[in-house]
Design a protein around this motif. Structure first.
Motif, PDB file in Angstrom:
ATOM      1  N   SER A  15       0.838  -1.211   0.000  1.00 27.34           N
ATOM      2  CA  SER A  15       0.000   0.000   0.000  1.00 27.34           C
ATOM      3  C   SER A  15       0.869   1.255   0.000  1.00 27.34           C
ATOM      4  O   SER A  15       2.010   1.240   0.471  1.00 27.34           O
ATOM      5  N   PHE A  16       0.303   2.342  -0.516  1.00 31.05           N
ATOM      6  CA  PHE A  16       0.995   3.636  -0.455  1.00 31.05           C
ATOM      7  C   PHE A  16       1.205   4.049   1.000  1.00 31.05           C
ATOM      8  O   PHE A  16       2.242   4.630   1.341  1.00 31.05           O
ATOM      9  N   LYS A  17       0.229   3.746   1.853  1.00 32.78           N
ATOM     10  CA  LYS A  17       0.331   4.099   3.271  1.00 32.78           C
ATOM     11  C   LYS A  17       1.529   3.388   3.921  1.00 32.78           C
ATOM     12  O   LYS A  17       2.256   3.983   4.729  1.00 32.78           O
ATOM     13  N   ASP A  53       4.646   5.151   2.782  1.00 33.07           N
ATOM     14  CA  ASP A  53       4.780   6.416   3.521  1.00 33.07           C
ATOM     15  C   ASP A  53       5.300   6.172   4.938  1.00 33.07           C
ATOM     16  O   ASP A  53       6.132   6.930   5.450  1.00 33.07           O
ATOM     17  N   ASP A  69       3.018   0.294  -9.551  1.00 29.18           N
ATOM     18  CA  ASP A  69       2.952   1.720  -9.177  1.00 29.18           C
ATOM     19  C   ASP A  69       3.479   1.960  -7.763  1.00 29.18           C
ATOM     20  O   ASP A  69       4.116   2.979  -7.482  1.00 29.18           O
ATOM     21  N   LYS A  70       3.253   0.989  -6.859  1.00 31.38           N
ATOM     22  CA  LYS A  70       3.710   1.147  -5.465  1.00 31.38           C
ATOM     23  C   LYS A  70       5.243   1.112  -5.395  1.00 31.38           C
ATOM     24  O   LYS A  70       5.866   1.916  -4.685  1.00 31.38           O
ATOM     25  N   TYR A 124       6.590   4.307  -6.691  1.00 33.14           N
ATOM     26  CA  TYR A 124       6.389   5.355  -5.683  1.00 33.14           C
ATOM     27  C   TYR A 124       7.483   5.271  -4.613  1.00 33.14           C
ATOM     28  O   TYR A 124       8.044   6.292  -4.188  1.00 33.14           O
TER      29      TYR A 124
END
Length: 560
Positions: free
Chosen positions: A122-124, A127, A148-149, A152
């Motif tokens: 996950s993006f979270k 982060d 995409d992750k 990122y």
């Protein structure tokens, strides 16, 4: 039920194997049906050895993964071990993090929240890694589609190592290393590892650089065996070896967390089936009802008394899970009956309030009831999320792929998958899924099947056969417990319904022998055996332990 008798192997092959092994026709046939044709292959099957495990460096990118982790340890980088919230994911994270902590203190774990973040990377999570100065993420049981992750993460100077066993898409993420035996360009000899199995190969490779052998890593195999059972991967080849030795650890020196789970179980020796129905649901319940972190905390705890407290907490989650899935299953059954939808080729149901953590279990229950490829949807944020389950022989993953124009994202296996879609696409997707399945499924697959290994007479069922069949374990996909069929059987007058009338107990006899037979869920078939009428039975051979005595009984699958 449709009964399918497996093809009998070539008679000359049976004779050759019989002579080589000094076994009877029944055992030789069972072995040949499992692809075991020589003395050497039989020796490998009956005497699993750690020496039969493959060199981990045969896996594509293993050298890159090891080099990157060793560099991180040498430089004092912080490593985040990331995994999914199911049994395979949480055992993988427990395995990798506990091994890495023997090499460096700079290791932490991350399990995504099922409800807030959903499945996979996950993006979270990225982060979180960035905010806490992690420069390397090792993703287990997920990540092979996270293009995409991973991109990122790269923007934030975070490297990825992916250990996955799901089918990759057409494009791979730009990770430092992607360990996945199902990659088209991976020549690894065994393709059916679970996520925790791939993680184990990575620690095997890392340990080998420290002069350790696989024997030094045996204490980790309780986790691997639990994942193999829970993820329903074939128990063949390397998985058989890992499960065999993992069960030995579970039964002799399990880690405190697993010991705490099984402390209440009144069994001397746990089988892979016990692991699937006792250990796995409790580990799973944490991610379903609360958070997968609870499972990792339990599985990495080193103090038994503390682990007992965690296990009590997780057992409470499991009780909640059982009550919730029972209620939702009932609601789903009522929805199907009310809308008169049981006649189609698929079962697709939706309610916005259904608990996302149990829809996979509900899908399995509906599949058992109607025996159709099944999807159970619920609301998840501004989208709908579903769990898919299939019937034996039908690839639900391929069916979902054919409906991908209506789906936001999906992933999984032949028999189990997950997906999300926009609410406005639900009606169109439901129709498309029904159309695809109706056009592609063999209609015979919509009738539950019993695969019968061999037709035998009752006199062939004896202690010697029982002893040999026990050595076929651990059982699982592609090595299921043998199922036999016998004809011209009669109940000798003691047949009766037991357990509120839902089960059948009888004394089965032919001209040569009598044995107790127990058929769970077969109570309604009592009229077939009444008044001494002849019948045929499909059954497994089982042991009954009672009052210190052990006797053979037939575990009836079906009677006709």
């Amino acid at each position: 039920m449709r009964w399918t008798l497996k093809p009998k192997p070539d008679s000359q092959k049976i004779k050759t194997l019989q002579e080589a092994l000094q076994v009877d026709t029944v055992v030789a046939t069972l072995l040949l049906q499992r692809g075991i044709e020589t003395y050497e292959a039989a020796k490998t099957f009956f005497r699993p050895s750690l020496d039969d495990l493959h060199d981990p460096f045969l896996m594509k990118d293993m050298d890159k993964a090891v080099a990157r982790i060793e560099a991180a340890i040498a430089k004092g980088e912080q490593i985040l071990v990331y995994g999914d919230y199911d049994v395979d994911g949480t055992t993988s994270v427990a395995l990798m993090s506990s091994y890495l902590k023997t090499r460096t203190d700079l290791v932490a774990t991350y399990i995504p929240d099922r409800y807030d973040e959903g499945y996979g990377v996950s993006f979270k999570g990225i982060d979180f890694a960035h905010d806490n100065d992690f420069s390397l993420i090792i993703a287990l049981d997920c990540g092979v589609k996270a293009i995409d992750k991973v991109a990122y993460a790269k923007e934030k100077d975070i490297d990825f190592i992916i250990c996955d066993h799901h089918r990759p898409g057409n494009e791979l993420p730009k990770a430092v290393a992607i360990l996945d035996p199902k990659r088209d360009d991976c020549q690894y000899p065994y393709k059916e590892l679970c996520g925790c199995g791939v993680g184990f190969k990575l620690i095997q490779a890392l340990a080998s650089r420290q002069g350790q052998t696989v024997a030094d890593l045996v204490p980790y195999l309780d986790l691997v065996a639990t994942a193999i059972g829970a993820d329903i991967v074939p128990i063949t080849g390397e998985n058989r070896v890992l499960a065999y030795f993992g069960l030995q650890v579970i039964n002799s020196q399990p880690r405190p967390g697993i010991k705490a789970i099984i402390a209440e179980v009144k069994k001397d020796t746990l089988t892979i089936t016990d692991v699937v129905f006792i250990v796995a649901p409790r580990i799973n319940a944490a991610g379903r009802m609360k958070h997968g972190n609870h499972a990792v905390t339990l599985l990495t705890e080193t103090d038994f008394n503390t682990a007992v407290n965690y296990a009590i907490e997780i057992d409470a989650f499991n009780t909640d899970r059982r009550e919730t899935d029972k209620r939702i299953t009932q609601e789903a059954l009522e929805q199907i009956e009310t809308n008169n939808e049981q006649e189609g080729f698929t079962t697709v149901v939706y309610h916005e309030s259904w608990h996302k953590g149990v829809i996979g279990i509900v899908a399995s229950r509906l599949t058992e009831t109607y025996y159709r490829p099944t999807l159970v949807f619920t609301k998840s944020g501004d989208k709908l999320a579903a769990s898919a389950r299939s019937v034996s022989g039908f690839d639900v993953y391929n069916a979902l792929e054919a409906c991908s124009e209506f789906i936001e994202q999906f992933g999984g296996h032949k028999y189990a998958a997950g997906l999300t879609l926009k609410e406005e696409n639900y009606p169109a997707f439901k129709q498309a899924f029904e159309d695809v399945v109706s056009q592609t499924i063999d209609k015979a697959l919509l009738i539950p099947e019993i695969k019968i290994d061999l037709k035998i007479n009752l006199h062939q069922v004896d202690d010697k056969l029982m002893r040999i069949i026990k050595q076929f374990a651990p059982f699982g996909p592609q090595n299921l417990a043998p199922v036999f069929m016998s004809e011209q059987l009669r109940d000798t007058g003691y047949g009766k319904c037991v357990g509120d009338g839902t089960h059948l107990r009888l004394m089965v006899g032919d001209n040569t022998k009598r044995l107790v037979g127990i058929g769970f869920g077969l109570g309604e078939k009592h009229p077939i055996i009444a008044n001494g009428k002849p019948f045929k039975a499909a059954y497994a051979i089982d042991e009954n332990h009672w009052n210190g005595q052990t006797s053979i009984q037939l575990k009836l699958k079906d009677i006709k």
